[in-house]
Design an enzyme around this catalytic site. Structure first.
Site, PDB file in Angstrom:
ATOM      1  N   GLY A   1       7.184   6.075  -7.648  1.00  0.00           N
ATOM      2  CA  GLY A   1       8.265   5.121  -7.451  1.00  0.00           C
ATOM      3  C   GLY A   1       8.287   4.431  -6.101  1.00  0.00           C
ATOM      4  O   GLY A   1       9.147   3.577  -5.865  1.00  0.00           O
TER       5      GLY A   1
ATOM      6  N   TYR B   1       1.523  -3.806 -11.407  1.00  0.00           N
ATOM      7  CA  TYR B   1       2.184  -5.093 -11.188  1.00  0.00           C
ATOM      8  C   TYR B   1       2.718  -5.668 -12.498  1.00  0.00           C
ATOM      9  O   TYR B   1       3.820  -6.216 -12.548  1.00  0.00           O
ATOM     10  CB  TYR B   1       1.240  -6.079 -10.514  1.00  0.00           C
ATOM     11  CG  TYR B   1       0.880  -5.709  -9.092  1.00  0.00           C
ATOM     12  CD1 TYR B   1       1.853  -5.262  -8.206  1.00  0.00           C
ATOM     13  CD2 TYR B   1      -0.424  -5.808  -8.628  1.00  0.00           C
ATOM     14  CE1 TYR B   1       1.537  -4.927  -6.899  1.00  0.00           C
ATOM     15  CE2 TYR B   1      -0.746  -5.473  -7.319  1.00  0.00           C
ATOM     16  CZ  TYR B   1       0.236  -5.032  -6.472  1.00  0.00           C
ATOM     17  OH  TYR B   1      -0.075  -4.701  -5.174  1.00  0.00           O
TER      18      TYR B   1
ATOM     19  N   GLY C   1       5.949   2.341  -4.646  1.00  0.00           N
ATOM     20  CA  GLY C   1       5.575   0.935  -4.770  1.00  0.00           C
ATOM     21  C   GLY C   1       6.673   0.118  -5.439  1.00  0.00           C
ATOM     22  O   GLY C   1       6.971  -1.005  -5.028  1.00  0.00           O
TER      23      GLY C   1
ATOM     24  N   ASN D   1      -9.116  -3.542  -9.565  1.00  0.00           N
ATOM     25  CA  ASN D   1      -8.041  -2.575  -9.335  1.00  0.00           C
ATOM     26  C   ASN D   1      -7.156  -2.478 -10.588  1.00  0.00           C
ATOM     27  O   ASN D   1      -6.021  -2.946 -10.616  1.00  0.00           O
ATOM     28  CB  ASN D   1      -7.214  -2.989  -8.111  1.00  0.00           C
ATOM     29  CG  ASN D   1      -6.141  -1.981  -7.748  1.00  0.00           C
ATOM     30  OD1 ASN D   1      -5.947  -0.979  -8.421  1.00  0.00           O
ATOM     31  ND2 ASN D   1      -5.412  -2.274  -6.681  1.00  0.00           N
TER      32      ASN D   1
ATOM     33  N   PHE E   1       0.841  -1.194   0.000  1.00  0.00           N
ATOM     34  CA  PHE E   1       0.000   0.000   0.000  1.00  0.00           C
ATOM     35  C   PHE E   1       0.872   1.237   0.000  1.00  0.00           C
ATOM     36  O   PHE E   1       1.846   1.322   0.742  1.00  0.00           O
ATOM     37  CB  PHE E   1      -0.907   0.010   1.243  1.00  0.00           C
ATOM     38  CG  PHE E   1      -1.786   1.228   1.326  1.00  0.00           C
ATOM     39  CD1 PHE E   1      -2.926   1.332   0.547  1.00  0.00           C
ATOM     40  CD2 PHE E   1      -1.455   2.273   2.176  1.00  0.00           C
ATOM     41  CE1 PHE E   1      -3.726   2.460   0.615  1.00  0.00           C
ATOM     42  CE2 PHE E   1      -2.249   3.406   2.246  1.00  0.00           C
ATOM     43  CZ  PHE E   1      -3.387   3.503   1.470  1.00  0.00           C
ATOM     44  N   VAL E   2       0.499   2.180  -0.862  1.00  0.00           N
ATOM     45  CA  VAL E   2       1.148   3.486  -0.927  1.00  0.00           C
ATOM     46  C   VAL E   2       0.060   4.539  -0.821  1.00  0.00           C
ATOM     47  O   VAL E   2      -0.980   4.433  -1.495  1.00  0.00           O
ATOM     48  CB  VAL E   2       1.935   3.653  -2.254  1.00  0.00           C
ATOM     49  CG1 VAL E   2       2.525   5.053  -2.364  1.00  0.00           C
ATOM     50  CG2 VAL E   2       3.027   2.596  -2.366  1.00  0.00           C
TER      51      VAL E   2
END
Length: 162
Positions: free
Chosen positions: A99, A135, A101, A128, A90-91
């Protein structure tokens, strides 16, 4: 991407409330705040004990924590090798796309490499789209043919015959 000075570090006992706050924020982001049951006491018993069940990485920018990754060891019988399971990444919203994550995943990959892990795995909500794109940009394959199975709470008790 901005050239931020992102520092990744392992969480310490003094970070307990911060970790709890991050878990709550992620729970809200995931739309599962109604299932939020984490407490500082539970976290302390599982994170900061003789045999921790999970580890937490914190991402800091200018000395302020802006994201976290929670992970634990898993095992692949197919690889006959240890793996890592990324439970949470989580960010905070203002820092996404900068940057943070990527830095957390890179640090996790360095841990996996140094401990001879065969893979890193996690789940992502099918709704999401930004997370999935992120990812995939990091090199992850999204496995469409695998589904998460879950038994919890009363279901565990029922299956156990209680």
């Amino acid at each position: 991407m901005n050239n931020l000075d992102i520092r990744i570090r392992e969480a310490e006992l003094a970070d307990l409330e911060l970790i709890l706050a991050f878990i709550a924020q992620k729970s809200e982001f995931d739309g599962s705040i109604s299932g939020f049951a984490a407490t500082a006491e539970k976290l302390q018993k599982t994170l900061f004990c003789d045999s921790p069940l999970v580890r937490v990485l914190l991402a800091e920018v200018a000395g302020k924590a802006v994201g976290f990754a929670m992970f634990n060891a898993s095992y692949s019988s197919l690889l006959t090798q240890q793996c890592l399971w990324l439970d949470d990444l989580f960010v905070q919203a203002p820092m996404r796309g900068m940057g943070v994550g990527t830095a957390l995943l890179k640090h996790l990959a360095q841990i996996a490499e140094s401990t001879n892990c065969g893979r890193i795995e996690w789940t992502v909500n099918t709704g999401n789209a930004p997370g999935i794109a992120f990812y995939e940009k990091q090199g992850a394959r999204i496995l469409e043919n695998i589904r998460v199975c879950r038994i919890e709470g009363d279901g565990i008790n029922l299956l156990a015959g209680k």
